[in-house]
Design a protein around this motif. Structure first.
Motif, PDB file in Angstrom:
ATOM      1  N   PRO A 178       0.814  -1.218   0.000  1.00  0.00           N
ATOM      2  CA  PRO A 178       0.000   0.000   0.000  1.00  0.00           C
ATOM      3  C   PRO A 178       0.853   1.276   0.000  1.00  0.00           C
ATOM      4  N   ASP A 202      -3.223   4.344  -1.928  1.00  0.00           N
ATOM      5  CA  ASP A 202      -4.166   3.458  -1.244  1.00  0.00           C
ATOM      6  C   ASP A 202      -4.788   4.153  -0.050  1.00  0.00           C
ATOM      7  N   ARG A 224      -8.776   2.875   0.521  1.00  0.00           N
ATOM      8  CA  ARG A 224      -9.239   1.500   0.291  1.00  0.00           C
ATOM      9  C   ARG A 224      -9.975   0.937   1.502  1.00  0.00           C
TER      10      ARG A 224
END
Ligand SMILES: *Cc1c(COP(=O)(O)O)cnc(C)c1O
Length: 366
Positions: A178, A202, A224
């Motif tokens: 990420p 992310d 996310r």
């Protein structure tokens, strides 16, 4: 008697910007009202935290949102989430990372003073490249089993040693790593709330207490859903790294209302107001003939937001620092900035009623 008076403190005039050490920004009445209402009842904090996060995510057009007690806390919690993911035992072990992946990749020129927050989660930095340059191939070869996340400081993007987010993000995605972006002060423009996610991040972290004008101890992590759920798990009242970064019901209510107002605010109009303030201050100060005055945008990395037109003043008879210091001795104190030998006035936190005071004070000091 007001609380500041009771404590023998003087308030100040802010021509510097949304800077934490002088109070960040002022909350609109509706935000203060929401905080007061929230304080009148008990509520389950996890449920409130989730509901408010979902409401904010919808408002800004992000997949999910975790409310924190500031952008710096957001960085610590994001990092904890990237290390522990959905593993409760790992979450409770942090910041001890024995046996866990704990390396955060960062371009050398992206090391900023705020990045200490990532270390609170137990992470260690793996710097890539030099201050003057880095190659995507160097980034790729730094990836290992131990890599937990990639940290990207938005303000460092224009630096010579940087690599665009669009090039970093796909590389990390390929390896399931990420990307956390620190965009704490990158508002306005409003579109920046989702621009870093659109460019491949992310998780992206914002301050709630800067231009969003929410509580000073508030912040947002957007991004996310699976990672935001891991962030939520790390947040108070749950146990984890975020337990010592408590977010209370009043602050959750305040930031929720502040985001509502922020997304509805007309920034074309607000931009015209700021530009007009700067033009009037520049014209009046120029007329004294005691300084070279120009209008412009910040060029040094780290001074945000860049979109607001500022006044740059080069005093004819003394240093900008001397004028800056003289303005701090006034009552009320006038806070300004010094950048590259020029005194800088930022209209972002000035009220219309304060413009004359700023003009008179600066002209006198010159
Ligand atoms: C202000 C700022 C922070 C910290 O934000 P808080 O909401 O005060 O915790 C982090 N990173 C950058 C780049 C900032 O400008």
């Amino acid at each position: 008697m007001g609380i500041y008076e009771q404590l023998h403190l003087k308030t100040l005039v802010n021509a510097l910007g949304t800077v934490t050490r002088i109070g960040g920004s002022l909350m609109p009445m509706a935000v203060r009202q929401a905080m007061m209402e929230a304080g009148e009842h008990y509520v389950e904090i996890n449920t409130l935290h989730k509901a408010a996060g979902e409401h904010i995510a919808k408002l800004v057009g992000a997949e999910a949102c975790c409310i924190t007690c500031g952008a710096a806390a957001g960085l610590a919690i994001s990092t904890a989430a990237c290390i522990a993911r959905d593993n409760d035992a790992h979450r409770l072990q942090l910041p001890d990372t024995t046996g866990l992946r704990n390396e955060v990749l960062v371009l050398k020129c992206h090391r900023i003073l705020y990045d200490q927050a990532l270390l609170l989660a137990g992470a260690r930095f793996m710097e890539v490249g030099r201050t003057s340059g880095a190659l995507p191939a160097q980034v790729e070869s730094a990836i290992s089993e131990r890599t937990a996340a990639f940290f990207y400081a938005s303000e460092a993007e224009p630096m010579r040693g940087s690599i665009p987010l669009e090039e970093i993000a796909p590389l990390m995605k390929e390896h399931g790593i990420p990307v956390i972006v620190d965009a704490a002060a990158e508002l306005p423009p409003k579109a920046n709330l989702t621009r870093f996610l659109e460019r491949g991040a992310d998780l992206v972290v914002f301050s709630g207490g800067k231009e969003i004008r929410g509580p000073q101890s508030s912040g947002l992590i957007l991004g996310r859903r699976d990672l935001i759920e891991a962030c939520d798990a790390c947040c108070c009242p749950n146990y984890g790294v975020g337990r010592s970064m408590k977010i209370d019901k009043e602050t959750i209510a305040g930031i929720t209302k502040a985001v509502e107002l922020f997304v509805a605010r007309d920034y074309d109009e607000q931009g015209r107001i700021w530009t007009d303030m700067s033009r009037r201050m520049a014209a009046a100060i120029e007329r004294t003939g005691k300084a070279q005055v120009r209008l412009g945008h910040p060029q040094e990395p780290g001074i945000q937001p860049v979109g607001i037109l500022r006044v740059y003043i080069a005093p004819a008879h003394q240093t900008a620092r001397a004028v800056h210091d003289a303005l701090l001795t006034l009552d009320p104190q006038l806070y300004t900035d010094v950048q590259g030998g020029e005194l800088v006035l930022n209209p972002q936190c000035l009220a219309e009623s304060e413009i004359d005071y700023v003009i008179t004070s600066v002209c006198d000091a010159l």
